[in-house]
Design an enzyme around this catalytic site. Structure first.
Site, PDB file in Angstrom:
ATOM      1  N   LEU A   1       0.845  -1.197   0.000  1.00  0.00           N
ATOM      2  CA  LEU A   1       0.000   0.000   0.000  1.00  0.00           C
ATOM      3  C   LEU A   1       0.880   1.247   0.000  1.00  0.00           C
ATOM      4  O   LEU A   1       1.651   1.475   0.932  1.00  0.00           O
ATOM      5  CB  LEU A   1      -0.908   0.007   1.231  1.00  0.00           C
ATOM      6  CG  LEU A   1      -1.797   1.246   1.408  1.00  0.00           C
ATOM      7  CD1 LEU A   1      -2.846   1.327   0.309  1.00  0.00           C
ATOM      8  CD2 LEU A   1      -2.461   1.243   2.776  1.00  0.00           C
TER       9      LEU A   1
ATOM     10  N   HIS B   1       5.056   1.685  13.046  1.00  0.00           N
ATOM     11  CA  HIS B   1       5.753   2.915  12.690  1.00  0.00           C
ATOM     12  C   HIS B   1       4.747   4.063  12.616  1.00  0.00           C
ATOM     13  O   HIS B   1       3.643   3.893  12.079  1.00  0.00           O
ATOM     14  CB  HIS B   1       6.450   2.741  11.339  1.00  0.00           C
ATOM     15  CG  HIS B   1       7.428   3.823  11.005  1.00  0.00           C
ATOM     16  ND1 HIS B   1       7.034   5.084  10.626  1.00  0.00           N
ATOM     17  CD2 HIS B   1       8.788   3.841  11.018  1.00  0.00           C
ATOM     18  CE1 HIS B   1       8.110   5.820  10.396  1.00  0.00           C
ATOM     19  NE2 HIS B   1       9.187   5.090  10.633  1.00  0.00           N
TER      20      HIS B   1
END
Length: 347
Positions: A128, A232
């Site tokens: 993605l 993250h």
């Protein structure tokens, strides 16, 4: 107009440009390498899959988000049909090991990391990436959630279990506390190199070099322990989108950066349970709403999806404009699959 469709070889230059932009955001998107040959192979795998020519281990769907006004590809997302069938798919299972002695009156439950191939054969959401210039107008959600709608339409093509690996923590310079505390000692290479080799499919070295015995988490430095199963910051929005569709962390992490693996039963996905088929009615007069809907033509080889805010009735008809119908390659009385972009409380 923004539309999602299958990737084609004519998109290669644009996809390569996106891979270069992804590289600018730091380490971690291994499935979109800055390598034109590998990207071309990803497209070939898609075309072979759609033609029914690919082996199950190679079946993959690569989608592109196109700005039709500029004829420009501005985002990609993908689904792997079954991981780990032609090369091992590794992660760590976070488990508990108990050490106890009645004689010494000691009882200690310790977190451990076990090298695992438990997700072999699962379908996987991956790859993605959205051009930073287009991170607006719900484009990110659109590009991600299209995959769920495709799975809902063609469930027989996918496995009963769906996973998605989330990028783990590393700093702006590519420093990964988890990798430095563990992987580096076995691989003797920096995080970026190991991550890249894994992303382009050279995973044999993992089996050759990774420790086969459980790793005691308490023996790792505090900064490494702190990032186990942490997403993250740049990936957190994408993770929240997946969780809103039914995926959850179930105790597996990446062997390189300890990012969490999200997973769900395919049958439990919101798109599978809530998407519905409506009959197309073409009209110039469209009433709009604040709610956005994914609308797909459910044509396997010529799959197209729009994000629209047309009013969707409680009946079985969807009103679309001639331009929308043309973009979706549908005519009056054809069926389309419709799903609200966000979960509706009173759906």
């Amino acid at each position: 107009m923004m539309i999602v469709r299958h990737a084609a070889h004519r998109d290669l230059d644009d996809i390569y440009r996106l891979a270069q932009r992804a590289g600018e955001t730091g380490i971690g998107l291994t499935s979109l390498p800055r390598n034109k040959e590998i990207l071309a192979e990803r497209i070939t795998r898609t075309t072979r899959t759609l033609a029914g020519l690919a082996e199950k281990s190679d079946e993959s769907y690569l989608f592109v988000l196109e700005d039709t006004s500029l004829q420009k590809i501005v985002g990609v997302s993908a689904i792997e049909v079954a991981v780990g069938l032609n090369e091992p798919f590794y992660n760590f299972r976070v488990a508990t090991q108990v050490h106890a002695s009645k004689t010494l009156n000691v009882y200690k439950a310790l977190d451990t990391l076990f090298l695992s191939n438990d997700h072999t054969g699962c379908s996987e959401l991956c790859t993605l990436f959205l051009d930073p210039d287009y991170r607006k107008n719900q484009n990110g959600k659109f590009l991600s959630k299209v995959r769920f709608l495709f799975i809902a339409a063609f469930q027989s093509h996918f496995k009963a279990r769906l996973i998605a690996e989330m990028r783990g923590y590393s700093d702006q310079n590519g420093y990964s506390p988890f990798w430095n505390a563990l992987g580096y000692h076995f691989f003797n290479m920096d995080f970026a190199t190991a991550d890249y080799l894994s992303g382009i499919g050279q995973k044999v070295f993992i089996a050759e070099l990774m420790p086969r015995f459980p790793v005691y988490v308490d023996l790792l430095p505090a900064e490494a322990r702190a990032v186990i199963a942490e997403v993250h910051p740049q990936t957190l929005p994408a993770a929240k989108v997946l969780m809103s569709e039914g995926l959850q962390y179930q105790g597996y992490v990446d062997i390189f950066d300890a990012g969490p693996t999200l997973e769900a039963n395919t049958a439990d996905l919101r798109a599978v349970k809530e998407s519905r088929l409506l009959t197309v009615k073409i009209t110039e007069q469209i009433e709009t709403t604040d709610i956005h809907y994914l609308v797909a033509n459910d044509q396997y080889q010529d799959y197209c999806v729009l994000l629209i805010n047309n009013c969707v009735s409680e009946g079985d008809t969807l009103m679309v404009t001639p331009a929308q119908a043309q973009a979706l390659h549908v005519r009056e009385q054809d069926e389309v699959r419709v799903l609200a972009l966000d979960k509706m409380e009173n759906h």
